[in-house]
Design an enzyme around this catalytic site. Structure first.
Site: not given
Lengths: 256, 256, 256, 256, 256, 256
Positions: E46, E71, E85, E173
């Protein structure tokens, strides 16, 4: 929540004309948004904007009242969620060939209970307003692309998807999937018939039909078939053609 | 060192046509470089490319044989050195109004003993070749802008600057400095006379005259006056006009 | 359509050497492309280029005749389509472990009727030419990575995939999947046997075998096994090692 | 305020070795900063980093204790102020040819009452600490480049500039200004004499002498002359040479 | 390999507080990392950072000892591999609703034999050290989001996933999926019960529970429930609220 | 031409409050522009936006009716011209210490016959309208910074500059030049006297006085002195302070 002007035009029976951005620049995006379009679509599939470009291009478009659309690169909830959170009011999804694919696409665009979109409309909240969550499911346009004979074969099933607002025909890919060559404004009978059929089935299902066209004449033909959303060329192609047409005359030095 | 194609054309008495890039995108740059131009100019003054954009746009242009020019934002040795090191083969310098300004500009483009450019042609070495240093002073084009009545007043002194290769007339700014309004292709008599005078004095001094034009007709007029380097419109303006012209027809649905 | 030089070399029985770009810079990309490579690969998986970097790096590579390859981050039609539209002439796909995965990869690279790639080769058209669509299926190289014992187990099935041009062995990951540690040039017998087997089965299937190596000696060994496509180190690793080797001497002040 | 490690080394009579960054990437910058250097210099003059690149490269360097230097494109207070506010602990200024130029440079680096630098050390405050203002004038290194025979002629006057900490010799440009060709490690007697003279006059004035070198041998020679700050090659050049050296062997397939 | 400080704190029974970055800027990232957090999370779902932003933000965070988390936008091995990585020491994965999804997520974070992550830790090697591969499986934190009633229904199965280190509750959520409205710090009984249940089941399974909160009071409540990882607001929201609160007072001119 | 809302407020005797952007992000810029400011200033001097950032931030600001200002890095016609062409409606110029410097600044902002600005308002034409040239000299705000005792000494001469609209006091730098330490809201008598004097002389000359403040109380004091343009903190500082204040409470777990 800020009105979706494209939905308003459709509700009044009108036609929506969209600019099409393949050049990844917020400068050309803003200029395009000042042209006489109703909507502006950023093409993240065949155009060259990545997410960071798209964010700044959406901001440039938001200096006007044109409805911001994004064609995402693929039917992938990650990028669909990101462009919606960035303020897109319409999402065009490529290569929707089955009802399941269409359902996945639509649900990626809708909040619970209509779908699985995660809540966090960071720029969408700035653009849409503080009541974004309450109204987004009714405001955001979902537009699935029919651009393959497989999609055509599943047309009624796709059009029956709850929450699907519109169809966008990709005439070039559709023609290719029917054995023809690509390009704007295909004129083979079977392609024309397919395009006509899509318009008719859209009308039967209460779904808005849209299409990408390359000329005034073809646009009129589509209008006559009932298409209510048309993309006209692209910034890249228009510029390419404009100079290709102008330079021979310039070299030749024709007078006015 | 890689040939400067623009110099070769001029040596043969020919005319050089340059594309003009205001949109900061290497994608549109590469497409423009595939049009029928001899050179491509990145406009860092009134266009929106910054240095990082310019670097990638120069690389895009270098996929073709078009001569890469940069119009720098100002008569400043820092940016002049940087665009040369990035591989520009010609530099257009705005608002050169005096012989001293012209000398400073030219010296910023030239290695010792002709000027004070520092040696370190990082991408220029990739583009020009390993013998870049030995040949750069003879290869790089210096182009000073005459775009103000003050520059006009000092025209002969400016044109006498050792190492100055060419002049680029900014007709819009020149007209403004003479009390008129800006825009492509000014038609006031005093401006036309000035443009004519510049061409004549350039010829007298062995300096190539260049100019920015907006139409085929004006371009022909400039050609007739002896201008050997013409910029035709810009990517931004061409795209803007193309859609402004096309959309009313599209809305109206004229048939072919 | 512009020739795929790598295919031409292979057709003549030759070996292709590719540069490997992990540093996300079009400057180092252009310099690498001027080295004595036949191809240049942008690594979007373990390297740090994102799509916008890749676009400008492809343009930088296109200033030379090196074949542009991209290793995509994953077997995902979205990014495969985007790098092809950006002008990649070869796609290297990581972790292809089954025939189904290989089929999905190849079809993402091919236009109808051989696959589902959508038509819109924006920069690819600039790079490849106006006949891109007609020739792309025959020109674009599909290269699947065998870098896991699971892929090894399914080797013949994978190699039987219609439209697969080449295999790229990831020796480091392959060794890891066989219980060893990662790194260039693994020397365990079972890994060497696997690498040998891949070369043999490739030859049997008419598929070109390729591999990533870290030294001249290992490269020669692979050449002897029949490998026709080799990546040698990477820009990042080469630079890292060069300074690691040079600085102790510099600190110590050894004379020549 | 965070210690300037380079000053500490100098205070103990030690030598400082700096990496030199021409590639505009924070990835290669971080890797270079992990090599055995004492300082890392971002080259904004002949390297390709612009301000935004420089900001992220300074952050990458700050993951280590290497002293961050920036060579600015020109003796311009705007960019000098910006790189200092971005956290540079040393500024290298090109083409300082007179005492007035040196004074202008140093004053652009110093807060009142020693100069005219404006206060607002946004990232410098993060990097240096909350007592940045109180200590900056004592901590920041000012390093003027002597790289022209004009600067050489004014050497003692330049070295007398209050607040000047160090000199950085540009041997390539210096050689060019003396009528020779550019390149690392010039060996003409007059250039060597000049370099020797600079070291001697620096010592007399209590100013640290520094220089850019290309080989271990030349570095040792400079060390013997008293140079206490050496830049060794650049990331771009080291990578270029490493592959140029390695590829013929790889092509030839020499065994170990 | 560099220690994962967050794991160390957890091992000692402590609580980890993370900053949350939605603004795509390495400047604000570095400043946030200097605040009194234990970890810093870049939100690519987001928030507005794309991969290139994330790379430079990870470098900015690495100027401090805060544990870097990302995230990711979705449960996709491509982006999970890329952020690992790039040096992330923890990955937060949205919308993990089933045990299969959790297994796929964890395996994307783990090298063989625990998962399918491909080896090539380019910046992770710079950040973690040369023994990265040997220790990464034990060092990298996997954190699955429970943010839907479907995930709640499968809670024990998800928590049984081998290699799962932690859970991150998305309360907004989660509340939406239970029929409520979104926002920080939901207070409906059923949501509170669910959050309590998650903490309890985490403890039973030896998995660390984490959550995103918006206030001191709610944070304390979560602490009392056993939550050991808390994100507090976000840079974007904190700035938005700070000015929204301050400007009325400024306009009104209240004295101190 | 689009109205300059700041000029309109001033004409009505009102006060203008500006947001201040140091974080180089169009996302935070758009959010700041939605706060209750009248203007938004992008700080290119001590903030971290370069030209490319500034362009996209100006577009983000233009989604609202806030007047867009830019503080340029230095009194340099190149960057002044570029930010005006990008659509800034006000330019703040640092360190104007003499009447000559002020004249140079104002003339860089004005078209002929009032100055030497070159015509080419690419985005400014999009933002301002097609009549931009005719009205720009009357619409664009010129704001010179008084932030040094030298400027104070020349105050009346500076204020007499034709075309100067406003003054912006930099209290921190001004205090430093008077022998004090930097920071928001200086309270030394001599600095307060100077700030008062500037307000008075501005009124006498018909020039608007502006200032940068850090608190409600100081802002009220400035309002009482007659300041009509105030910048309140900056995005960077506000965020830094907000978390610095909030985290101890969060760590301590105070209840409401």
């Amino acid at each position: 929540m800020r009105e979706n002007k494209t939905k308003t035009i459709w509700a009044a029976g009108g036609e929506v004309l969209t600019g099409w951005l393949a050049i990844p620049s917020s400068l050309s995006a803003e200029m395009m948004a000042q042209q006489d379009f109703d909507a502006i679509t950023i093409d993240m599939q065949h155009g060259c904007a990545d997410y960071a470009d798209t964010l700044s291009m959406l901001q440039a478009i938001s200096t006007t009242d044109r409805t911001p659309f994004v064609r995402v690169p693929w039917n992938d909830p990650a990028i669909i969620g990101r462009v919606l959170d960035a303020g897109a009011y319409g999402v065009i999804c490529p290569m929707v060939n089955t009802a399941d694919e269409c359902k996945a696409f639509v649900e990626a665009c809708r909040y619970f209970p209509l779908g699985g979109r995660s809540v966090g409309p960071i720029r969408a909240g700035l653009y849409g307003g503080s009541d974004y969550f309450a109204n987004a499911n009714d405001t955001i346009i979902t537009m699935a692309m029919i651009e393959h004979k497989d999609g055509l074969a599943n047309l009624d099933a796709i059009l029956s998807t709850p929450g699907l607002n519109a169809i966008f025909v990709g005439p070039s890919d559709l023609a290719v999937s029917m054995g023809h060559t690509p390009g704007f404004d295909p004129k083979w009978d079977d392609v024309i018939d397919a395009i006509q059929l899509i318009a008719e089935r859209c009308e039967a299902h209460g779904v808005i039909p849209g299409i990408h066209v390359g000329s005034v004449e073809y646009g009129q033909k589509m209008r006559d078939m009932g298409y209510k959303f048309q993309a006209f060329q692209s910034d890249f192609r228009m510029l390419q053609v404009a100079y290709a047409n102008a330079l021979p005359a310039f070299r030749a030095g024709k007078s006015s």
